[in-house]
Design a protein around this motif. Structure first.
Motif, PDB file in Angstrom:
ATOM      1  N   ILE A   1      -5.240   5.514  -2.596  1.00 63.80           N
ATOM      2  CA  ILE A   1      -6.020   4.914  -1.520  1.00 63.80           C
ATOM      3  C   ILE A   1      -6.493   6.036  -0.608  1.00 63.80           C
ATOM      4  CG2 ILE A   1      -3.970   4.519  -0.066  1.00 63.80           C
ATOM      5  CD1 ILE A   1      -5.321   1.941   0.929  1.00 63.80           C
ATOM      6  N   ALA A   2      -7.702   5.937  -0.100  1.00 62.42           N
ATOM      7  CA  ALA A   2      -8.230   6.950   0.816  1.00 62.42           C
ATOM      8  C   ALA A   2      -7.443   6.930   2.124  1.00 62.42           C
ATOM      9  CB  ALA A   2      -9.706   6.695   1.088  1.00 62.42           C
ATOM     10  N   ARG A   3      -7.293   8.091   2.727  1.00 64.12           N
ATOM     11  CA  ARG A   3      -6.516   8.181   3.968  1.00 64.12           C
ATOM     12  C   ARG A   3      -7.094   7.282   5.063  1.00 64.12           C
ATOM     13  NH1 ARG A   3      -3.052   9.552   1.067  1.00 64.12           N
ATOM     14  NH2 ARG A   3      -2.308  11.666   0.711  1.00 64.12           N
ATOM     15  N   THR A   4      -8.412   7.233   5.162  1.00 67.47           N
ATOM     16  CA  THR A   4      -9.029   6.386   6.197  1.00 67.47           C
ATOM     17  C   THR A   4      -8.705   4.918   5.952  1.00 67.47           C
ATOM     18  OG1 THR A   4     -11.076   6.419   4.886  1.00 67.47           O
ATOM     19  CG2 THR A   4     -10.895   7.985   6.724  1.00 67.47           C
ATOM     20  N   ALA A   5      -8.713   4.505   4.694  1.00 71.23           N
ATOM     21  CA  ALA A   5      -8.378   3.121   4.367  1.00 71.23           C
ATOM     22  C   ALA A   5      -6.898   2.853   4.609  1.00 71.23           C
ATOM     23  CB  ALA A   5      -8.748   2.815   2.918  1.00 71.23           C
ATOM     24  N   ALA A   6      -6.050   3.832   4.296  1.00 71.26           N
ATOM     25  CA  ALA A   6      -4.605   3.654   4.505  1.00 71.26           C
ATOM     26  C   ALA A   6      -4.285   3.424   5.971  1.00 71.26           C
ATOM     27  CB  ALA A   6      -3.855   4.870   3.982  1.00 71.26           C
TER      28      ALA A   6
ATOM     29  N   ALA B   1       2.058   9.824  17.847  1.00 77.40           N
ATOM     30  CA  ALA B   1       1.116   9.461  16.780  1.00 77.40           C
ATOM     31  C   ALA B   1       0.889  10.605  15.805  1.00 77.40           C
ATOM     32  CB  ALA B   1      -0.205   9.008  17.391  1.00 77.40           C
ATOM     33  N   ALA B   2       0.753  11.821  16.328  1.00 76.81           N
ATOM     34  CA  ALA B   2       0.493  12.962  15.443  1.00 76.81           C
ATOM     35  C   ALA B   2       1.680  13.213  14.525  1.00 76.81           C
ATOM     36  CB  ALA B   2       0.179  14.205  16.268  1.00 76.81           C
ATOM     37  N   LEU B   3       2.882  13.128  15.082  1.00 77.11           N
ATOM     38  CA  LEU B   3       4.091  13.367  14.297  1.00 77.11           C
ATOM     39  C   LEU B   3       4.248  12.305  13.212  1.00 77.11           C
ATOM     40  CD1 LEU B   3       6.574  15.287  14.176  1.00 77.11           C
ATOM     41  CD2 LEU B   3       7.782  13.618  15.613  1.00 77.11           C
ATOM     42  N   GLY B   4       4.047  11.048  13.580  1.00 80.56           N
ATOM     43  CA  GLY B   4       4.229   9.972  12.613  1.00 80.56           C
ATOM     44  C   GLY B   4       3.125   9.905  11.573  1.00 80.56           C
ATOM     45  N   SER B   5       1.894  10.146  11.988  1.00 80.51           N
ATOM     46  CA  SER B   5       0.754  10.015  11.069  1.00 80.51           C
ATOM     47  C   SER B   5       0.772  11.044   9.959  1.00 80.51           C
ATOM     48  CB  SER B   5      -0.563  10.127  11.845  1.00 80.51           C
ATOM     49  OG  SER B   5      -0.707   9.053  12.739  1.00 80.51           O
TER      50      SER B   5
ATOM     51  N   VAL C   1       0.811  -1.226   0.000  1.00 81.05           N
ATOM     52  CA  VAL C   1       0.000   0.000   0.000  1.00 81.05           C
ATOM     53  C   VAL C   1       0.840   1.270   0.000  1.00 81.05           C
ATOM     54  CG1 VAL C   1      -1.961  -1.111   1.128  1.00 81.05           C
ATOM     55  CG2 VAL C   1      -0.247   0.082   2.516  1.00 81.05           C
ATOM     56  N   ALA C   2       2.153   1.154   0.189  1.00 84.66           N
ATOM     57  CA  ALA C   2       2.990   2.358   0.291  1.00 84.66           C
ATOM     58  C   ALA C   2       2.874   3.219  -0.961  1.00 84.66           C
ATOM     59  CB  ALA C   2       4.444   1.963   0.536  1.00 84.66           C
ATOM     60  N   TRP C   3       2.982   2.613  -2.125  1.00 82.50           N
ATOM     61  CA  TRP C   3       2.918   3.393  -3.372  1.00 82.50           C
ATOM     62  C   TRP C   3       1.564   4.058  -3.538  1.00 82.50           C
ATOM     63  CZ3 TRP C   3      -0.345   2.391  -7.572  1.00 82.50           C
ATOM     64  CH2 TRP C   3      -1.043   1.173  -7.547  1.00 82.50           C
ATOM     65  N   ARG C   4       0.519   3.407  -3.076  1.00 84.86           N
ATOM     66  CA  ARG C   4      -0.826   3.972  -3.211  1.00 84.86           C
ATOM     67  C   ARG C   4      -1.023   5.172  -2.284  1.00 84.86           C
ATOM     68  NH1 ARG C   4      -5.129  -0.888  -3.131  1.00 84.86           N
ATOM     69  NH2 ARG C   4      -6.484   0.934  -3.517  1.00 84.86           N
ATOM     70  N   ILE C   5      -0.410   5.136  -1.122  1.00 86.29           N
ATOM     71  CA  ILE C   5      -0.515   6.264  -0.186  1.00 86.29           C
ATOM     72  C   ILE C   5       0.079   7.522  -0.790  1.00 86.29           C
ATOM     73  CG2 ILE C   5       0.381   7.165   2.005  1.00 86.29           C
ATOM     74  CD1 ILE C   5       0.106   4.312   3.127  1.00 86.29           C
ATOM     75  N   PHE C   6       1.221   7.398  -1.442  1.00 85.34           N
ATOM     76  CA  PHE C   6       1.949   8.570  -1.919  1.00 85.34           C
ATOM     77  C   PHE C   6       1.527   9.031  -3.309  1.00 85.34           C
ATOM     78  CE2 PHE C   6       5.236   6.408   0.889  1.00 85.34           C
ATOM     79  CZ  PHE C   6       4.851   7.132   2.011  1.00 85.34           C
ATOM     80  N   THR C   7       0.562   8.313  -3.931  1.00 82.51           N
ATOM     81  CA  THR C   7       0.122   8.680  -5.283  1.00 82.51           C
ATOM     82  C   THR C   7      -1.396   8.836  -5.363  1.00 82.51           C
ATOM     83  OG1 THR C   7      -0.006   6.350  -5.983  1.00 82.51           O
ATOM     84  CG2 THR C   7       2.095   7.505  -6.334  1.00 82.51           C
ATOM     85  N   LYS C   8      -2.045   9.088  -4.243  1.00 79.88           N
ATOM     86  CA  LYS C   8      -3.504   9.277  -4.204  1.00 79.88           C
ATOM     87  C   LYS C   8      -4.250   8.037  -4.668  1.00 79.88           C
ATOM     88  CE  LYS C   8      -5.170  13.241  -5.650  1.00 79.88           C
ATOM     89  NZ  LYS C   8      -5.411  14.460  -6.480  1.00 79.88           N
TER      90      LYS C   8
END
Length: 285
Positions: A256-261, A271-275, A247-254
């Protein structure tokens, strides 16, 4: 604070022949129904993505190699102008090249891929590229970074096609290999310092991004006077972000939805810093 060495250049020009050969093989294997399957890009079916890959390669040869400038040249005053211009070019290119039959599209792709690969290997990696890598906050970039950015574009769009038609594991994982996918991830991570530029953390704090799988690895973002993507672990790890390579590539290229990621990603420590990593994009738009 630690003496931190920034991550060095990423040389990828030699990878284009392999990546594009696998694209050609994939396209030749598609059925009529496959060409019209929907991809995770909402407006694009498989044939649209293939048309986009042909269009962008032709543009690269025209604009960069041949020094051709469309007339009239657009005025790019800010990021919004750039996104609008790129979106318009993409839409125009897809509209034109999706009209081609699959055999013609594939034949053109073969020819332009050979020319593009030759062009990339001819470049001085450390000379100034014609265009900066905007998603990394660089108005001016070296050729090695611009070429690596192009590799990420061709890799993730090919993977969109594979995801749409990949009922067999061999199709889906054909380019998810350490040789081809790890450099893509490494290039994506170059956006981290720019992405975190307004994020406050104590000097000496670090964020570890761990991508699982044989194509993944560890990247360390270190807070000095500004954020630095370090070549090796440094500082005190304030947060660790663990992302599956699927899923890494999908996170950085729009892709996958953020909630799904967030269902796939594990964050320990702050958590805030990492997320905040999950908000990063390594594409224009």
């Amino acid at each position: 604070m630690a003496d931190v060495t920034p991550l060095g250049p990423l040389l990828t020009a030699h990878l284009f022949p392999t990546l594009d050969a696998r694209l050609i093989d994939l396209l030749r294997s598609l059925t009529h129904e496959d060409w019209e399957r929907q991809t995770i890009a909402p407006r694009w079916k498989v044939k649209d993505v293939a048309a986009h890959l042909l269009d962008t390669q032709l543009r690269r040869l025209s604009f960069d190699r041949d020094g051709y400038t469309p007339s009239p040249a657009p005025a790019i005053a800010n990021d919004r102008d750039l996104v609008s211009f790129i979106d318009r070019l993409n839409a125009e290119g897809v509209a034109v090249y999706r009209r081609l039959s699959p055999p013609v599209l594939i034949a053109w792709m073969e020819q332009t891929s050979r020319e593009a690969a030759s062009y990339y290997t001819s470049l001085d990696p450390f000379a100034t590229a014609r265009f900066g890598v905007s998603w990394a906050g660089e108005p001016v970039s070296a050729n090695w970074f611009d070429v690596a950015r192009e590799l990420t574009e061709r890799w993730h769009h090919q993977q969109q096609i594979r995801l749409a038609v990949g009922d067999a594991a061999r199709r889906l994982h054909a380019i998810m290999t350490p040789e081809l996918y790890h450099p893509v991830l490494d290039c994506f991570m170059r956006a981290l310092p720019f992405h975190y530029r307004s994020t406050v953390a104590p000097p000496g704090a670090a964020i570890r991004i761990h991508v699982t799988g044989d194509c993944g690895g560890d990247w360390h973002l270190y807070r000095a006077d500004s954020w630095v993507l370090a070549a090796e672990p440094a500082g005190s790890i304030a947060a660790t972000v663990t992302i599956p390579q699927e899923v890494a590539w999908r996170i950085f290229t729009k892709g996958i939805a953020r909630t799904a990621a967030r269902e796939h990603v594990r964050v320990s420590g702050d958590a805030a810093l990492g997320s905040h990593v999950l908000e990063m994009l390594a594409i224009v738009g």
